[in-house]
Design an enzyme around this catalytic site. Sequence first.
Site, PDB file in Angstrom:
ATOM      1  CE  LYS A 154      -3.560  -2.290   2.673  1.00 64.19           C
ATOM      2  NZ  LYS A 154      -4.176  -2.194   4.276  1.00 64.19           N
ATOM      3  CD  GLU A 189       7.964  -1.073  -1.873  1.00 64.30           C
ATOM      4  OE1 GLU A 189       6.840  -0.182  -1.894  1.00 64.30           O
ATOM      5  OE2 GLU A 189       8.215  -2.288  -1.380  1.00 64.30           O
ATOM      6  CG  ASP A 219      14.229  -0.533   5.578  1.00 65.56           C
ATOM      7  OD1 ASP A 219      15.374  -0.556   6.209  1.00 65.56           O
ATOM      8  OD2 ASP A 219      13.107  -0.478   6.659  1.00 65.56           O
ATOM      9  CE  LYS A 247      14.881   3.703   6.857  1.00 61.84           C
ATOM     10  NZ  LYS A 247      14.086   3.297   7.817  1.00 61.84           N
ATOM     11  CG  PHE A 292       9.984   3.981  11.777  1.00 63.31           C
ATOM     12  CD1 PHE A 292       9.973   2.526  11.478  1.00 63.31           C
ATOM     13  CD2 PHE A 292       8.585   4.359  11.842  1.00 63.31           C
ATOM     14  CE1 PHE A 292       9.113   1.581  11.253  1.00 63.31           C
ATOM     15  CE2 PHE A 292       7.475   3.619  11.257  1.00 63.31           C
ATOM     16  CZ  PHE A 292       7.794   2.147  11.081  1.00 63.31           C
ATOM     17  CG  ASP A 304       2.043   1.459   7.465  1.00 64.15           C
ATOM     18  OD1 ASP A 304       1.841   0.779   7.970  1.00 64.15           O
ATOM     19  OD2 ASP A 304       3.008   1.251   6.487  1.00 64.15           O
TER      20      ASP A 304
END
Length: 178
Positions: free
Chosen positions: A42, A98, A102, A130, A151, A158
Amino acid sequence: MNQDIEKVLLNRKELSDIIRNLGEKITHDYQNKNLLIVCVLKGSVYFFTDLSRHIDLPCRIDFIQASSYGTGTVSNGEVTMIKDIQQDLSDFDVLITEDILDTGITLKHIKNMLLKRNPRSVAVAVLLDKPSRRVANIKADYTGYEVEDEFVVGYGLDYNQLYRNLPYIGILKRDIYE
């Protein structure tokens, strides 16, 4: 909700500029190609929508959903496919979009899965990269912005399905998720 944000990392204008530049580069690189843009749900829906508007080429779109996070803040290493694309990839140059690269576990899984379906090519566009947390051997072909090991939430990103609708990307206060 804003009170949960330690610092705004990228505001609306900065996001807009980054995405416009990526769209121009992709438009240049995909001239005379049969482009299919795949949105990883999402998180990348905002990035995907805005980016596709800045790609000045005929293209098709599709959606895929996978996760290796669940409700946590760290990948568990196992990728769960939730929704697969519907399009036959033969004859397409696929661009996976995307929100953030990460650990790379989920994105590598998706890319490898799509490569097995005989596309002409598969490339990756990420809004955020990242690299400090990378576990899987994968690199984005198009990167908007490199982030430190913080974060981040907002603009699709989210924490426990919250904060996606923030119009900017911010660093979430640690006491919210620890």
